[in-house]
Design a protein around this motif. Sequence first.
Motif, PDB file in Angstrom:
ATOM      1  N   PHE A  13      51.865   8.276  43.028  1.00 36.32           N
ATOM      2  CA  PHE A  13      52.844   7.817  43.840  1.00 36.32           C
ATOM      3  C   PHE A  13      52.574   6.295  44.518  1.00 36.32           C
ATOM      4  O   PHE A  13      52.187   6.304  45.559  1.00 36.32           O
ATOM      5  CB  PHE A  13      53.199   8.765  45.049  1.00 36.32           C
ATOM      6  CG  PHE A  13      54.200   9.929  44.336  1.00 36.32           C
ATOM      7  CD1 PHE A  13      55.200   9.915  44.230  1.00 36.32           C
ATOM      8  CD2 PHE A  13      53.394  11.255  44.277  1.00 36.32           C
ATOM      9  CE1 PHE A  13      55.837  10.823  43.562  1.00 36.32           C
ATOM     10  CE2 PHE A  13      54.019  12.272  43.798  1.00 36.32           C
ATOM     11  CZ  PHE A  13      55.346  12.144  43.454  1.00 36.32           C
ATOM     12  N   ASN A  14      52.834   5.330  43.877  1.00 42.92           N
ATOM     13  CA  ASN A  14      52.247   3.877  44.052  1.00 42.92           C
ATOM     14  C   ASN A  14      52.770   3.613  45.659  1.00 42.92           C
ATOM     15  O   ASN A  14      52.297   2.542  45.983  1.00 42.92           O
ATOM     16  CB  ASN A  14      52.420   2.739  43.080  1.00 42.92           C
ATOM     17  CG  ASN A  14      53.853   2.785  42.503  1.00 42.92           C
ATOM     18  OD1 ASN A  14      54.600   3.732  42.423  1.00 42.92           O
ATOM     19  ND2 ASN A  14      54.302   1.572  42.989  1.00 42.92           N
ATOM     20  N   TYR A  15      53.947   3.926  45.801  1.00 44.41           N
ATOM     21  CA  TYR A  15      54.755   3.380  46.871  1.00 44.41           C
ATOM     22  C   TYR A  15      53.748   3.471  48.243  1.00 44.41           C
ATOM     23  O   TYR A  15      54.146   2.868  49.286  1.00 44.41           O
ATOM     24  CB  TYR A  15      56.114   3.610  47.388  1.00 44.41           C
ATOM     25  CG  TYR A  15      56.918   2.961  46.196  1.00 44.41           C
ATOM     26  CD1 TYR A  15      56.816   1.686  45.785  1.00 44.41           C
ATOM     27  CD2 TYR A  15      57.853   3.634  45.341  1.00 44.41           C
ATOM     28  CE1 TYR A  15      57.278   1.093  44.666  1.00 44.41           C
ATOM     29  CE2 TYR A  15      58.660   2.993  44.343  1.00 44.41           C
ATOM     30  CZ  TYR A  15      58.393   1.838  44.013  1.00 44.41           C
ATOM     31  OH  TYR A  15      59.305   1.353  43.078  1.00 44.41           O
ATOM     32  N   ARG A  16      52.984   4.510  48.246  1.00 42.78           N
ATOM     33  CA  ARG A  16      51.953   4.801  49.426  1.00 42.78           C
ATOM     34  C   ARG A  16      51.119   3.396  49.570  1.00 42.78           C
ATOM     35  O   ARG A  16      50.631   3.461  50.768  1.00 42.78           O
ATOM     36  CB  ARG A  16      51.260   6.129  49.392  1.00 42.78           C
ATOM     37  CG  ARG A  16      52.109   7.540  49.102  1.00 42.78           C
ATOM     38  CD  ARG A  16      50.989   8.504  49.278  1.00 42.78           C
ATOM     39  NE  ARG A  16      51.660   9.879  49.170  1.00 42.78           N
ATOM     40  CZ  ARG A  16      51.066  11.049  49.651  1.00 42.78           C
ATOM     41  NH1 ARG A  16      49.920  10.861  50.032  1.00 42.78           N
ATOM     42  NH2 ARG A  16      51.814  12.210  49.657  1.00 42.78           N
ATOM     43  N   ARG A  17      50.935   2.874  48.613  1.00 40.07           N
ATOM     44  CA  ARG A  17      49.783   1.794  48.598  1.00 40.07           C
ATOM     45  C   ARG A  17      50.558   0.331  48.799  1.00 40.07           C
ATOM     46  O   ARG A  17      49.961  -0.422  49.081  1.00 40.07           O
ATOM     47  CB  ARG A  17      49.391   1.424  47.229  1.00 40.07           C
ATOM     48  CG  ARG A  17      48.093   2.588  47.116  1.00 40.07           C
ATOM     49  CD  ARG A  17      48.239   3.880  46.821  1.00 40.07           C
ATOM     50  NE  ARG A  17      47.095   4.857  47.052  1.00 40.07           N
ATOM     51  CZ  ARG A  17      47.068   6.014  46.559  1.00 40.07           C
ATOM     52  NH1 ARG A  17      47.913   6.433  46.202  1.00 40.07           N
ATOM     53  NH2 ARG A  17      45.959   6.548  46.694  1.00 40.07           N
ATOM     54  N   VAL A  18      51.905   0.570  49.279  1.00 39.18           N
ATOM     55  CA  VAL A  18      52.375  -0.802  49.728  1.00 39.18           C
ATOM     56  C   VAL A  18      51.875  -0.877  51.244  1.00 39.18           C
ATOM     57  O   VAL A  18      51.884   0.189  52.208  1.00 39.18           O
ATOM     58  CB  VAL A  18      53.957  -0.506  50.266  1.00 39.18           C
ATOM     59  CG1 VAL A  18      54.729  -1.755  50.899  1.00 39.18           C
ATOM     60  CG2 VAL A  18      54.542  -0.604  48.604  1.00 39.18           C
ATOM     61  N   PRO A  19      51.147  -2.009  51.784  1.00 37.55           N
ATOM     62  CA  PRO A  19      50.496  -2.119  53.098  1.00 37.55           C
ATOM     63  C   PRO A  19      51.511  -1.792  54.024  1.00 37.55           C
ATOM     64  O   PRO A  19      51.119  -0.930  55.052  1.00 37.55           O
ATOM     65  CB  PRO A  19      50.267  -3.613  52.925  1.00 37.55           C
ATOM     66  CG  PRO A  19      49.862  -4.122  51.499  1.00 37.55           C
ATOM     67  CD  PRO A  19      50.934  -3.135  51.038  1.00 37.55           C
ATOM     68  N   ALA A  20      52.725  -2.108  54.145  1.00 34.19           N
ATOM     69  CA  ALA A  20      53.571  -1.792  55.166  1.00 34.19           C
ATOM     70  C   ALA A  20      53.938  -0.417  55.385  1.00 34.19           C
ATOM     71  O   ALA A  20      53.964   0.134  56.594  1.00 34.19           O
ATOM     72  CB  ALA A  20      55.098  -2.621  55.066  1.00 34.19           C
ATOM     73  N   ALA A  28      51.474   1.870  54.360  1.00 34.56           N
ATOM     74  CA  ALA A  28      50.467   2.733  54.911  1.00 34.56           C
ATOM     75  C   ALA A  28      50.236   2.424  56.512  1.00 34.56           C
ATOM     76  O   ALA A  28      49.895   3.174  57.117  1.00 34.56           O
ATOM     77  CB  ALA A  28      49.216   2.165  54.134  1.00 34.56           C
ATOM     78  N   TYR A  29      50.789   1.233  56.872  1.00 31.61           N
ATOM     79  CA  TYR A  29      50.842   0.953  58.133  1.00 31.61           C
ATOM     80  C   TYR A  29      51.726   1.621  59.158  1.00 31.61           C
ATOM     81  O   TYR A  29      51.407   2.145  59.896  1.00 31.61           O
ATOM     82  CB  TYR A  29      50.987  -0.543  58.266  1.00 31.61           C
ATOM     83  CG  TYR A  29      50.909  -0.933  59.920  1.00 31.61           C
ATOM     84  CD1 TYR A  29      49.661  -0.846  60.554  1.00 31.61           C
ATOM     85  CD2 TYR A  29      51.856  -1.573  60.583  1.00 31.61           C
ATOM     86  CE1 TYR A  29      49.313  -1.192  61.897  1.00 31.61           C
ATOM     87  CE2 TYR A  29      51.739  -1.994  61.788  1.00 31.61           C
ATOM     88  CZ  TYR A  29      50.587  -1.840  62.468  1.00 31.61           C
ATOM     89  OH  TYR A  29      50.344  -2.092  63.796  1.00 31.61           O
ATOM     90  N   ALA A  30      52.823   2.002  58.622  1.00 31.25           N
ATOM     91  CA  ALA A  30      53.801   3.038  59.058  1.00 31.25           C
ATOM     92  C   ALA A  30      53.279   4.392  59.027  1.00 31.25           C
ATOM     93  O   ALA A  30      53.512   4.717  60.286  1.00 31.25           O
ATOM     94  CB  ALA A  30      55.211   2.906  58.269  1.00 31.25           C
TER      95      ALA A  30
END
Length: 405
Positions: free
Chosen positions: A146-153, A155-157
């Motif tokens: 699930f690559n969208y977990r790795r969007v920095p924003a 992960a910061y959320a």
Amino acid sequence: MAGREQRDGDGGAAPALGVGMVGYAFMGAAHSQGWRTAGRVFDLPLRPVLAAVGGRDAAAVRAAAARHGWAAAETDWRALVTRDDVQLVDVCTPGDSHAEIAVAALAAGKHVLCEKPLANSVAEAEVMVAAAESAAERGQVAMVGFNYRRVPAIAYARRLIAENRLGVLRHVRVTYLQDWLVDPGFPLTWRLEREHAGSGALGDLGAHAVDLAQYLAGEPLVGVSALTETFVRERPLLAGATTGRAAAGSNRRGRVTVDDAALFTGRLASGALASFEASRMAAGRKNALRLEINGDRGSLAFDLERLNELSFHDHTEPAPSAGFRRILVTEPGHPYLEAWWPPGHALGYEHTFVHQARDIVHAIAGNTAPAPSFADGLQVQRVLAAVAESAERNAVYTRVPAPAA
């Protein structure tokens, strides 16, 4: 491997991690980018080596190997998973083969990264989880992509929510809209056939939406009420297995056996309410993944088409000055950003696969449980199954089985 040499703690070259990838199309290209780049950006405890890529078409897989930097090409995935130079198998095939390949790779002693959704059914996913749990006892890692977990924003959320900046969660809203099926003349590809894809927009896009909702909230969905629809029920048959185009001058058509769109509401374990929409028929929307989470202390909003930004509202501030504010997620203190560019220099979609490669390498080297695990993938599959069941019963509220402890 070319590029910056990776060093271990003793000053020597980091041990190699031979990667074998099954599948070389869209996701295969994205994963290749991640494996090629991760060790050039991050200081990794293991050095990813692109050992072999597999696919059924010999000429096409050789071309993919040359294009993306794989050292060898295989036309039989069974040969790939047993290669001595492969320690990790990356599964980028259609969902109907995920379980067979992943289970065989784990039995062969390999680590596994498997694209989402984990499988085409709950039963297949349960078999995969059992195999992963047995393999974990032998020190193997199994992770779902699930690559969208790795969007920095994103992960910061998750970090802000974990720090209680939003307080008690009330609402989670996720929509994922695309338009590549609007044209009724678009041909019948494998993604439109249940036996290969499992489901349509629900599994393709809805899986991401469900995973993000549960990941960000930190709790599972416990029930759903759903509607699905197939707007175009027949499409032209492909001219050939690899052309991607409808047969010229042919009136031959095939039946679409998956959904074009899914709309559902849900309840999280805490009682927070959630809503979801997934469609590949939303004209003008190319890759519009949007989410908003509201709590009693604040709110967060995100739009994938502006993936370096996060909107945050602190509801504890005085009303005259309170409101949503834009956070540019490019600072070294934000997740994953310590290894990239100076503040303000944006990242893109492909970087999520670099971060994914980074994370599974660290899990392997540290012998730690990966996230998202196969068990996380099974939980998503259970939600998707409940959505499908609810839709078949005209939106009757359907419970989702609780995750294993």
